[in-house]
Design a protein around this motif. Structure first.
Motif, PDB file in Angstrom:
ATOM      1  N   ILE A   3      -2.794   0.770  -1.901  1.00  0.00           N
ATOM      2  CA  ILE A   3      -1.772   0.584  -2.932  1.00  0.00           C
ATOM      3  C   ILE A   3      -0.798  -0.526  -2.551  1.00  0.00           C
ATOM      4  O   ILE A   3      -0.421  -1.359  -3.371  1.00  0.00           O
ATOM      5  CB  ILE A   3      -1.024   1.917  -3.183  1.00  0.00           C
ATOM      6  N   VAL A   4      -0.412  -0.546  -1.274  1.00  0.00           N
ATOM      7  CA  VAL A   4       0.531  -1.593  -0.832  1.00  0.00           C
ATOM      8  C   VAL A   4      -0.052  -2.969  -1.121  1.00  0.00           C
ATOM      9  O   VAL A   4       0.593  -3.828  -1.734  1.00  0.00           O
ATOM     10  CB  VAL A   4       0.834  -1.443   0.679  1.00  0.00           C
ATOM     11  N   VAL A   5      -1.307  -3.176  -0.697  1.00  0.00           N
ATOM     12  CA  VAL A   5      -1.915  -4.499  -0.879  1.00  0.00           C
ATOM     13  C   VAL A   5      -2.189  -4.750  -2.359  1.00  0.00           C
ATOM     14  O   VAL A   5      -2.010  -5.873  -2.852  1.00  0.00           O
ATOM     15  CB  VAL A   5      -3.196  -4.604  -0.033  1.00  0.00           C
ATOM     16  N   ASN A   6      -2.592  -3.716  -3.052  1.00  0.00           N
ATOM     17  CA  ASN A   6      -2.800  -3.836  -4.493  1.00  0.00           C
ATOM     18  C   ASN A   6      -1.541  -4.383  -5.158  1.00  0.00           C
ATOM     19  O   ASN A   6      -1.581  -5.326  -5.948  1.00  0.00           O
ATOM     20  CB  ASN A   6      -3.131  -2.439  -5.033  1.00  0.00           C
ATOM     21  N   TYR A   7      -0.417  -3.824  -4.758  1.00  0.00           N
ATOM     22  CA  TYR A   7       0.852  -4.217  -5.361  1.00  0.00           C
ATOM     23  C   TYR A   7       1.224  -5.651  -4.993  1.00  0.00           C
ATOM     24  O   TYR A   7       1.534  -6.472  -5.853  1.00  0.00           O
ATOM     25  CB  TYR A   7       1.947  -3.257  -4.901  1.00  0.00           C
ATOM     26  N   PHE A   8       1.140  -5.946  -3.700  1.00  0.00           N
ATOM     27  CA  PHE A   8       1.622  -7.264  -3.266  1.00  0.00           C
ATOM     28  C   PHE A   8       0.629  -8.382  -3.546  1.00  0.00           C
ATOM     29  O   PHE A   8       0.988  -9.552  -3.502  1.00  0.00           O
ATOM     30  CB  PHE A   8       2.004  -7.226  -1.783  1.00  0.00           C
ATOM     31  N   SER A   9      -0.637  -8.030  -3.795  1.00  0.00           N
ATOM     32  CA  SER A   9      -1.599  -9.095  -4.100  1.00  0.00           C
ATOM     33  C   SER A   9      -1.759  -9.246  -5.608  1.00  0.00           C
ATOM     34  O   SER A   9      -2.647  -9.955  -6.062  1.00  0.00           O
ATOM     35  CB  SER A   9      -2.957  -8.758  -3.480  1.00  0.00           C
ATOM     36  N   GLY A  10      -0.955  -8.550  -6.320  1.00  0.00           N
ATOM     37  CA  GLY A  10      -1.050  -8.662  -7.771  1.00  0.00           C
ATOM     38  C   GLY A  10      -2.325  -8.042  -8.320  1.00  0.00           C
ATOM     39  O   GLY A  10      -2.936  -8.549  -9.245  1.00  0.00           O
ATOM     40  N   GLY A  11      -2.747  -6.953  -7.701  1.00  0.00           N
ATOM     41  CA  GLY A  11      -3.838  -6.181  -8.275  1.00  0.00           C
ATOM     42  C   GLY A  11      -5.227  -6.622  -7.865  1.00  0.00           C
ATOM     43  O   GLY A  11      -6.185  -6.443  -8.619  1.00  0.00           O
TER      44      GLY A  11
ATOM     45  N   PHE B 234       7.344   7.327   5.258  1.00  0.00           N
ATOM     46  CA  PHE B 234       8.372   6.451   5.809  1.00  0.00           C
ATOM     47  C   PHE B 234       8.255   5.036   5.221  1.00  0.00           C
ATOM     48  O   PHE B 234       9.222   4.470   4.729  1.00  0.00           O
ATOM     49  CB  PHE B 234       8.225   6.406   7.335  1.00  0.00           C
ATOM     50  N   PHE B 235       7.044   4.507   5.247  1.00  0.00           N
ATOM     51  CA  PHE B 235       6.898   3.129   4.776  1.00  0.00           C
ATOM     52  C   PHE B 235       6.912   3.029   3.257  1.00  0.00           C
ATOM     53  O   PHE B 235       7.255   1.983   2.714  1.00  0.00           O
ATOM     54  CB  PHE B 235       5.663   2.473   5.397  1.00  0.00           C
ATOM     55  N   MET B 236       6.569   4.112   2.581  1.00  0.00           N
ATOM     56  CA  MET B 236       6.737   4.097   1.137  1.00  0.00           C
ATOM     57  C   MET B 236       8.229   3.926   0.819  1.00  0.00           C
ATOM     58  O   MET B 236       8.610   3.177  -0.078  1.00  0.00           O
ATOM     59  CB  MET B 236       6.214   5.406   0.531  1.00  0.00           C
ATOM     60  N   TYR B 237       9.037   4.595   1.635  1.00  0.00           N
ATOM     61  CA  TYR B 237      10.476   4.477   1.443  1.00  0.00           C
ATOM     62  C   TYR B 237      10.945   3.053   1.764  1.00  0.00           C
ATOM     63  O   TYR B 237      11.732   2.454   1.038  1.00  0.00           O
ATOM     64  CB  TYR B 237      11.204   5.496   2.324  1.00  0.00           C
ATOM     65  N   ILE B 238      10.392   2.513   2.852  1.00  0.00           N
ATOM     66  CA  ILE B 238      10.809   1.163   3.255  1.00  0.00           C
ATOM     67  C   ILE B 238      10.368   0.140   2.207  1.00  0.00           C
ATOM     68  O   ILE B 238      11.134  -0.716   1.792  1.00  0.00           O
ATOM     69  CB  ILE B 238      10.208   0.806   4.638  1.00  0.00           C
ATOM     70  N   PHE B 239       9.097   0.218   1.779  1.00  0.00           N
ATOM     71  CA  PHE B 239       8.568  -0.784   0.846  1.00  0.00           C
ATOM     72  C   PHE B 239       9.083  -0.564  -0.567  1.00  0.00           C
ATOM     73  O   PHE B 239       9.424  -1.510  -1.266  1.00  0.00           O
ATOM     74  CB  PHE B 239       7.038  -0.740   0.792  1.00  0.00           C
ATOM     75  N   PHE B 240       9.089   0.673  -1.014  1.00  0.00           N
ATOM     76  CA  PHE B 240       9.299   0.921  -2.440  1.00  0.00           C
ATOM     77  C   PHE B 240      10.529   1.768  -2.716  1.00  0.00           C
ATOM     78  O   PHE B 240      10.761   2.171  -3.846  1.00  0.00           O
ATOM     79  CB  PHE B 240       8.073   1.605  -3.052  1.00  0.00           C
ATOM     80  N   LYS B 241      11.289   2.099  -1.666  1.00  0.00           N
ATOM     81  CA  LYS B 241      12.524   2.870  -1.829  1.00  0.00           C
ATOM     82  C   LYS B 241      12.290   4.210  -2.540  1.00  0.00           C
ATOM     83  O   LYS B 241      13.106   4.661  -3.342  1.00  0.00           O
ATOM     84  CB  LYS B 241      13.579   2.062  -2.586  1.00  0.00           C
ATOM     85  N   THR B 242      11.165   4.805  -2.311  1.00  0.00           N
ATOM     86  CA  THR B 242      10.920   6.134  -2.855  1.00  0.00           C
ATOM     87  C   THR B 242      10.077   6.902  -1.847  1.00  0.00           C
ATOM     88  O   THR B 242       9.315   6.311  -1.091  1.00  0.00           O
ATOM     89  CB  THR B 242      10.191   6.089  -4.207  1.00  0.00           C
ATOM     90  N   LYS B 243      10.283   8.209  -1.833  1.00  0.00           N
ATOM     91  CA  LYS B 243       9.515   8.991  -0.863  1.00  0.00           C
ATOM     92  C   LYS B 243       8.439   9.828  -1.541  1.00  0.00           C
ATOM     93  O   LYS B 243       7.551  10.346  -0.884  1.00  0.00           O
ATOM     94  CB  LYS B 243      10.451   9.942  -0.119  1.00  0.00           C
ATOM     95  N   GLY B 244       8.536  10.016  -2.825  1.00  0.00           N
ATOM     96  CA  GLY B 244       7.617  10.944  -3.465  1.00  0.00           C
ATOM     97  C   GLY B 244       6.388  10.260  -4.019  1.00  0.00           C
ATOM     98  O   GLY B 244       5.261  10.536  -3.615  1.00  0.00           O
ATOM     99  N   LEU B 245       6.636   9.343  -4.954  1.00  0.00           N
ATOM    100  CA  LEU B 245       5.525   8.778  -5.710  1.00  0.00           C
ATOM    101  C   LEU B 245       5.773   7.300  -5.915  1.00  0.00           C
ATOM    102  O   LEU B 245       6.888   6.881  -6.178  1.00  0.00           O
ATOM    103  CB  LEU B 245       5.467   9.466  -7.077  1.00  0.00           C
ATOM    104  N   PHE B 246       4.716   6.518  -5.791  1.00  0.00           N
ATOM    105  CA  PHE B 246       4.854   5.123  -6.181  1.00  0.00           C
ATOM    106  C   PHE B 246       3.777   4.763  -7.192  1.00  0.00           C
ATOM    107  O   PHE B 246       2.584   4.885  -6.934  1.00  0.00           O
ATOM    108  CB  PHE B 246       4.763   4.184  -4.979  1.00  0.00           C
ATOM    109  N   GLN B 247       4.240   4.323  -8.355  1.00  0.00           N
ATOM    110  CA  GLN B 247       3.331   3.952  -9.427  1.00  0.00           C
ATOM    111  C   GLN B 247       3.935   2.727 -10.083  1.00  0.00           C
ATOM    112  O   GLN B 247       5.158   2.600 -10.168  1.00  0.00           O
ATOM    113  CB  GLN B 247       3.261   5.088 -10.446  1.00  0.00           C
ATOM    114  N   HIS B 248       3.074   1.816 -10.509  1.00  0.00           N
ATOM    115  CA  HIS B 248       3.606   0.588 -11.075  1.00  0.00           C
ATOM    116  C   HIS B 248       2.589   0.035 -12.065  1.00  0.00           C
ATOM    117  O   HIS B 248       1.389   0.094 -11.810  1.00  0.00           O
ATOM    118  CB  HIS B 248       3.857  -0.428  -9.951  1.00  0.00           C
TER     119      HIS B 248
END
Ligand SMILES: Nc1ncnc2c1ncn2[C@@H]1O[C@H](COP(=O)(O)OP(=O)(O)OP(=O)(O)O)[C@@H](O)[C@H]1O
Ligand SMILES: Nc1ncnc2c1ncn2[C@@H]1O[C@H](COP(=O)(O)OP(=O)(O)OP(=O)(O)O)[C@@H](O)[C@H]1O
Ligand SMILES: [Mg+2]
Ligand SMILES: [Mg+2]
Lengths: 508, 360, 313, 333
Positions: free
Chosen positions: C54-62, C110-124
């Protein structure tokens, strides 16, 4: 003669133990070099260094005059050095072929070519006269065959120098004869061989020269022609080996009686077939046989480790058929097991703990379920002293002891147990002559106190020396019973391989 | 000779302790590096972690409270694993103990002390029987205990959840929160100091540490269990009835876990709340503590307090410095990985030796 | 209760989707145990790979390719770390595996919080999921195709891998060498096989499988990352490996068995049974399967022994 | 003094106040985020100190809320079901600290509780759905776990549907998770299949996050022409990107947070008591009824549908419709 191998000034230490102290030996083309020495003398270590399983602290190895660095077994194999390990190194559930060709397989597009590999193994087996079935599963092969597989492995890898570490320890006399002849053939075919063994008669039969080690030091290298068993054993242990006096007893009290014992196996084969035997007080009775003919199972049934048998077992007058181990031990049995690490001890536990086994509920060592640790430690120290077990203290772990000393702990525990009847399986396997003499003494002492001993061993000389009677086991049943006076070496050998005896004539 | 030996033993022990200490230090250093990389002040973070977990009466009290269930799970695991039975069942048994306590305590009428005793006994029985069930299946059908107990953990969790949702739910709960049982009014375990959460369950835990240590090291039953753990073949050969020993060990181990679950209910939450045992991962921490300390009872006590302490410290730095408290789980993971590897000191020695040998 | 064909097909397709990540992880476990190492860190590997996908998906534009590569690579790194501890440092596989599982959950949060400022769910909305493949026979047999609804190339790949791994282990030279290591490590070592290297490589490569499973979790049915995304699937895989006796085919059947019993559970939700009871069905079923398997084996053994007692040699 | 806070910190009467919000991890549910955002906005406006404490398990709740009391926080607001028990315990021990809970009711008399009436809102949703799909005979519901707190949703929904279509049948499934989106996706596939041609709506009630599986499936299925519709949770999830999310239910935790905090700021004390807010207080809202949807699928959410919803809300307010509290096991579908 050409020197194929030289090891110069090899030093190897394990912590404070100097296993090899500046040892230099050489090996000539087509010769058989024997290495002898007490337990812990450093024989295995030296060979492990040669085969790349251990790294020496210092020293050099020359092969055909050129210095080499043997950092791993694969380097050794590339240099055409092979080793038949003391403990077989086989893949049990795989076939003979798969075991032999391992790492040098014939393959087609990296697929395993079953047929070609089998042909190759068959051809090799033919060429050196080492009979094996290439398609058999190794677990189903008798020990002798397994050893042939080990030798074929080294030959398959084109070894010029072959090391044998105690190759005869597990073989029957006839198998030993076969092995020694094979070795001679190999030497004649130009291979150079090194054999480690505790059996000096084998040395005298097969070796050209003998290296004697003691406590990590090289004592001497002698030509076989110029030496004798007595001289070798004196060099090895630094003293003469005493000869045991065996006095005969008369007794009719039966300590063990086995009647019509039959046991099946999951392979659909009867492993014990209607076995009948007895042991009287004051008797050492031997079971001779090629291993894998039901001895192990017989002992398992008697001692209660195996309970799904038919038939009757009586120990010390009480019927213990299908009883569990604890009950049978209580009835009056002690048992030196075949494999000292698998069954006989807990390697991670202390000597005290190992000596306590089987007695943890006795009033001597526990009260209301609480252990009397002082009493236990005191007893352990007593046995350590009596059996001169070389250890620092009773809190040392078994895994820190040498094989021989671990064996002594077990032997001491079982022989000194307060019970009339003892099963002793391979009680001296892999231990040196000095220790062996000692164990023999203790067994005989027990017998002299009107105890009974069932001695199960593949060591023929041991049986011949100690036993009042001998049963021969073959294929799960008792084949023959020798009384002391008519025990015969050659006859025994034939019987062990399933031969029949007809009015004192041996028929194959 | 005796003195020489005891010195040797001392260094042996010292080695073990120093491995653990070095593992802890490395764990904290890695934690600090992660904090630094993610924009927090690492020194402040680590100091805060230690301070928040250990360096004030409140911190210590909170740590002891959290350590209590971990100690029980740890003792339970130490008994089982040390005897060669790799049971993951502490979780399910704790759940059974906890739900039993929540059901039994309100049913009993009488003085609080009586209620507590009867409830604790009932919970121990529940934990023990649940453990026995997995032991029986494992022994009778030759099934891998680790797997069986793991499956039983899920079953216990769902079962307790069913009971709290449909059978023993709090009929008076104002919050319509059907995930908890009735509040226990009579029969709770009091705090040691009213100001701090640590309750007498912690004292019971200390007592159990002593009892388990005694059983393992000083009794013939403990001897049998230890030998079965070190070499089951040897134990069988020596006449130790392996199945009987296994049942006894796992019964005891289940009873301890059940007791731990019950104390969490009676001393801390005063009711069973769905997932209250599962979600904080008490049993994982307990198993970790027992593995860290090589199944020694006293070791379990120390490791449990340590693990609880860094968790408590973690919540503290989260509050004070907004560092996500997950950092403590990361640190804990690194420490436990290192503790069994025990390479920390040996590694340089190995290298030296290999260098020496090159001249062959 | 509903018994129409469409519903049955839906249940079947759900089962298949659910089974794939478990299957991939249990294949990883099987490969490891065949080589003589005990791997219980699949849960952690899956979580890490799902997260980095998901991290790379997000930062590479999918970019799907980059996401899958990142997932596989991160899972391999974790597996290599595991291998380093177990094989090189001789640490306890259970302890290290457990540590990795707990730490992975923490690391991802931890890194979800660091990258996306959320601890529960990241969806975009910019996240791109795996393409769901319509079976080639969809037009000819639409009903049949329903049973394969919503599967991605990784689902299909997981089935192919069962066969590939079977052939690899049992027919190729390398596979035979690896199995030999699992049977007797010492023997393999004495024959000059770099045992530890083989084990290390096998374990690291098994990370590829867990990585693919992770991709399925975060980019398969739905594209997002959520705390504790593996939710126990790694432990189920460990059980499946045990039940399937580490044989690729056995492991496949065991994973399928688990999936089917879970589907039976959801089917029974339509009855009076409460959700907590139906949810525990797969676990009870797994215990029962283990018991039956053992009874069957025991019977067979006893029968043979009995026969051998009657017969001669 | 709204503005004084910003202009002059020294004179700010609120500067010394410390307010903590405690909840499950932010992001697992949108209503937590709403409460958090509102607290942050209030803190900025009034200039008091604030912090957000996130918990990932029950033990965290106990430990971290106690930490906040020890650390000298003046007001602690717990958001979520789990808050009641630990804060009730603390309220007895820390008489100087004020407590509020949102979305639950605390037993302790010292606490200010703001709870939501979920059933009424779900009723309104049910009415709208039944109106939108007059020909449907079966309706779907996917919840997280089978338990009373979910039943409140399902119950309201069923009553609403039945008020329009008394013969309606329901298909229920539970994902047994808050987090496994693959599971919710699978459930959506199964329930949609079970509905067959007789139904087109599945109410998504797993969690704001895990509902994603249902939305995803509705979207994929819509592309094949065989449409399925669903509803959102916690926040307005209608969007042009996914026209199959017709409406939704939201908890206005922001209002609740503001009520508690403002009450506290007046004199440093909260007013203890229990309040229940519902659809008519704009607290438990139905998207499209209480406020305009982000995106309106006008084809289905016709004016008639919206009006039916509004009327249902009015009926509830007027007492024309009453939904008594029912336990799951006492209810006949
Ligand atoms: N891995 C090891 N660690 C520590 N000490 C060792 C190790 N291997 C061997 N030793 C010690 O080195 C010495 C020599 O051992 P080695 O195995 O070479 O003896 P051996 O002559 O083969 O004896 P045996 O006749 O019993 O086989 C012994 O004292 C043994 O305890
Ligand atoms: N860590 C250790 N510390 C001390 N001694 C050790 C250690 N590891 C192994 N040994 C001893 O070193 C020897 C290893 O050598 P090897 O494997 O050749 O056994 P062995 O002595 O030949 O055994 P056996 O007599 O059974 O044939 C063993 O005697 C073993 O007890
Ligand atoms: Mg040796
Ligand atoms: Mg509610």
């Amino acid at each position: 003669m050409e020197k194929v191998l030289e090891m110069k000034n090899i030093v190897k230490t394990y912590g404070r133990v100097v296993a090899n102290d500046d040892i230099s030996i050489d090996l000539r083309k087509g010769e058989i070099l024997a290495i002898v020495g007490e337990n812990g003398a450093g024989k295995s270590t030296l060979m492990k260094i040669l085969y790349g399983l251990e790294k020496a602290d210092s020293g050099e190895i020359f092969l055909h005059g050129k210095p080499v660095k043997i950092t791993s077994p694969s380097v050794a194999m590339d240099l055409q050095i092979g080793m038949v390990q003391q403990h077989f190194m086989l893949f049990g559930p795989m076939t003979v072929t798969e075991n032999i060709v391992y790492n040098n397989e014939i393959s087609k597009y990296s697929f395993f070519d079953k047929k070609k590999n089998e042909e190759k193994v068959a051809e090799l087996s033919e060429r050196y006269g080492l009979k094996v079935d290439p398609t058999a599963i190794v677990d189903n092969c008798p020990v002798g065959t397994q050893q042939r597989i080990e030798i074929l492995k080294t030959l398959y890898q084109n070894a010029d120098i072959i090391i044998f570490d105690e190759p005869s320890a597990v073989l029957t006399p006839n198998e030993v004869d076969d092995l020694l002849d094979t070795m001679k053939n190999l030497a004649a075919a130009g291979k150079s061989l090194i054999i480690i063994t505790h059996k000096l008669n084998e040395v005298m039969y097969v070796a050209d020269r003998v290296v004697v080690l003691r406590a990590g030091k090289l004592i001497d290298v002698v030509n076989k022609k110029d030496t004798s068993i007595e001289q070798l054993s004196y060099m090895m242990i630094g003293r003469q080996v005493a000869n045991l006096e065996i006095v005969e007893h008369d007794s009719n009290e039966t300590l063990l009686k086995v009647e019509n014992l039959t046991l099946g196996s999951e392979l659909g084969k009867k492993v014990l077939d209607n076995v009948n035997l007895y042991v009287n007080a004051g008797e050492i009775v031997g079971i001779a046989g090629v291993s894998g003919n039901g001895q192990t199972e017989l002992v398992r049934c008697i001692s209660g480790l195996e309970r799904n048998y038919q038939g009757k077992v009586t120990v010390n007058g009480s019927d213990v058929s299908n009883f569990d181990v604890a009950a049978i031990r209580k009835a009056g049995l002690s048992h030196i097991p075949e494999d000292r690490y698998m069954w006989g001890s807990a390697r991670e536990a202390t000597i005290s703990d190992n000596i306590l086994m089987g007695e943890e509920d006795s009033i001597r060592f526990s009260k209301n379920g609480i252990l009397k640790q002082k009493e236990i430690d005191g007893y352990a120290d007593k046995l350590i002293g009596e059996y001169s077990i070389k250890v620092d203290n009773n809190k040392q772990k078994i895994k820190e002891l040498s094989g021989g000393n671990a064996q002594k702990v077990i032997t001491a525990r079982e022989v000194e147990r307060d019970c009339p009847f003892t099963i002793a399986c391979e009680p001296t396997r892999g231990i040196d002559i000095g220790a062996m003499e000692f164990v023999h003494e203790r067994l005989v002492a027990k017998r002299d106190k009107y105890g009974g001993i069932l001695l199960v061993t593949s060591e023929l000389s041991e049986i011949m020396k100690l036993c009042d009677r001998i049963y021969v086991m073959y294929n799960g049943s008792i084949n023959y019973e020798f009384k002391n006076e008519d025990i015969d070496d050659h006859k025994l050998g034939v019987l062990m391989l399933g031969g029949k005896v007809d009015e004192n004539k041996v028929v194959n | 000779m005796k003195t020489k030996l005891s010195i040797k033993n001392f260094f042996h022990r010292f080695d073990d302790i120093s491995y653990s200490l070095i593992a802890v230090v490395i764990g904290l250093i890695v934690g600090a590096i992660i904090m630094a990389l993610t924009g927090f002040d690492p020194i402040e973070g680590i100091v805060g972690l230690i301070k928040g977990g250990f360096l004030s009466p409140y911190a210590i009290a909170s740590t002891f409270t959290r350590a209590t269930p971990i100690i029980f799970a740890g003792l339970s695991a130490a008994l089982a694993w040390g005897s060669g039975y790799s049971s993951m069942g502490a979780q399910g048994q704790m759940i059974m103990g906890a739900i039993t306590a929540a059901i039994v305590a309100p049913l009993i009428k009488g003085p609080a002390i009586l209620v507590v005793i009867v409830t604790l006994l009932a919970s121990m029985l529940a934990g023990a029987l649940y453990s026995l069930l997995s032991a029986y299946i494992s022994a009778k059908f030759d099934a891998y205990l680790l797997i069986i107990t793991l499956m039983f953990n899920y079953v216990a969790d769902y079962f307790a959840s069913y009971l709290t949702n449909y059978v023993f739910l709090d009929p008076y709960a104002l919050d319509k929160l059907a995930i908890q049982t009735q509040l226990i009014e009579n029969g709770t375990i009091p705090r040691i100091f009213s100001r701090y959460t640590t309750h007498y369950g912690f004292i019971i835990a200390l007592l159990c540490v002593a009892i388990v240590a005694f059983i393992i090291n000083k009794t013939s039953f403990g001897y049998k269990a230890r030998m079965s753990g070190l070499n089951p073949n040897f134990a069988e050969y020596g006449g130790i009835q392996s199945r009987k020993t296994m049942y006894k060990v796992l019964l005891l181990s289940g009873a301890l876990a059940g007791l731990g679950g019950a104390l969490e209910v009676l001393g801390s939450k005063f009711r069973y709340v769905d997932k209250m045992i599962t979600s904080p991962g008490y049993s994982w921490s307990g198993i970790t503590a027992s593995l860290m300390s090589n199944y020694s009872a006293v070791g379990v006590l120390i490791s449990s307090i340590f693990l609880a302490g860094i968790t408590v410290g973690g919540s503290s730095i989260e509050l004070l410095m907004s560092i996500p408290s997950e950092i403590t789980l990361i640190i804990q993971g690194i420490i436990t990985m290192l503790v069994t590897a025990k390479f920390v000191i040996k590694l340089p020695k190995f290298k030296k030796k290999e260098g020496d040998k090159d001249d062959i | 209760m509903i018994f129409n064909f469409e519903y049955i097909s839906a249940i079947i397709s759900s089962t298949l989707r659910m089974v794939s990540p478990i299957l991939l992880c249990s294949l990883a476990a099987a490969l490891c145990s065949k080589t003589g190492v005990f791997n219980i860190a699949m849960e952690g590997c899956m979580m890490i790979s799902a997260f980095f996908a998901i991290v790379v998906n997000y930062f590479s534009g999918g970019s799907i390719i980059l996401s899958v590569l990142a997932a596989v690579a991160s899972s391999m790194v974790v597996s290599a770390l595991l291998a380093f501890f177990i094989i090189k440092l001789k640490a306890s596989p259970v302890v290290v595996g457990m540590s990795i599982n707990t730490a992975s959950s923490a690391v991802t949060t931890f890194f979800m919080y660091i990258f996306f400022k959320t601890k529960g769910l990241f969806q975009h909305p910019d996240l791109v999921g795996l393409k769901k493949i319509t079976p080639f026979f969809a037009e000819a047999f639409p009903e049949l195709a329903q049973m394969f609804f919503g599967l991605t190339f990784i689902d299909y790949l997981s089935w192919i891998l069962v066969i590939v791994i079977y052939i690899f282990l049992y027919k190729t030279v390398l596979g035979y060498r690896l199995r030999a290591i699992g049977i007797n490590q010492e023997a393999a070592k004495s024959l000059g096989t770099p045992v530890e290297k083989y084990q290390f490589i096998t374990m690291t490569l098994s990370g590829v499988l867990c990585g693919l499973a992770g991709v399925l979790l975060s980019m398969g049915s739905v594209t997002l990352f959520i705390q504790n995304i593996a939710s126990g699937k790694g432990y189920i895989a460990m059980t499946a490996n045990n039940l399937g006796k580490s044989h690729p085919i056995g492991v496949f059947l065991a994973s399928l068995f688990f999936g089917v019993s879970q589907s039976v559970g959801s089917f029974l939700q339509q009855t009076q049974l409460k959700g907590q009871i139906t949810a525990s069905i797969p676990y009870v079923a797994t215990i029962l399967a283990t018991i039956f398997e053992s009874i069957r084996y025991k019977r067979l053994k006893e029968k043979r022994i009995k026969e051998s007692m009657k017969l001669g040699n | 003094g709204d503005k004084t806070g910003k202009e002059d910190n020294n004179d700010n009467p609120y500067a010394d106040y410390k307010v903590a919000m405690i909840s499950d991890t932010v992001g697992t549910d949108q209503f937590i985020l709403q409460a958090k955002n509102r607290l942050e906005a209030l803190a900025a406006e009034y200039g008091f100190h604030h912090t957000i404490i996130e918990c990932s398990n029950t033990d965290d709740w106990q430990q971290k809320s106690r930490n906040a009391c020890e650390a000298g926080y003046d007001l602690i607001v717990g958001v979520g079901w789990v808050a009641a028990a630990p804060l009730s315990q603390l309220a007895d021990e820390f008489p100087d600290v004020e407590f509020g809970v949102i979305d639950t009711v605390a037993a302790n008399e010292r606490i200010m509780s703001i709870n939501f009436n979920t059933t009424d809102g779900c009723y309104v949703l049910g009415v709208m759905v039944a109106t939108a799909f007059p020909d449907d005979t079966v309706f779907g519901y996917i919840g997280n776990f089978q338990q009373q707190s979910n039943f409140e949703y399902k119950y309201g929904f069923m009553e609403g549907v039945k008020s329009v279509n008394p013969d309606a049948k329901f298909i229920t499934a539970y994902a047994d998770t808050y987090s496994d989106t693959q599971a919710t996706y699978n459930k959506a596939v199964e329930v949609a299949a079970a509905l067959g041609d007789n139904g087109h709506f599945i109410m998504g009630s797993v969690a704001n996050s895990a509902n994603a599986g249902i939305y995803q499936y509705a979207l994929e299925r819509g592309e094949t022409g065989n449409k399925i519709y669903t509803s959102g949770l916690s926040v307005d999830q209608t969007t042009a990107d996914n026209p199959y999310i017709l409406t939704g239910l939201t908890k206005n935790t922001a209002i609740a947070m503001e009520t508690i905090v403002k009450d506290f700021l007046e004199d440093g004390k909260i007013t203890p008591g229990k309040t229940t807010l519902g659809v008519n207080e704009d607290a438990f809202c139905v998207v499209g009824v209480n406020f305009e949807a982000n995106y309106l699928n006008a084809e289905i959410m016709t004016k008639e549908v919206i009006d039916a919803g509004k009327k249902a809300a009015q009926d509830l307010k007027d007492g024309k419709v009453e939904l008594p509290y029912v336990m799951e096991d006492d209810y006949k579908e």
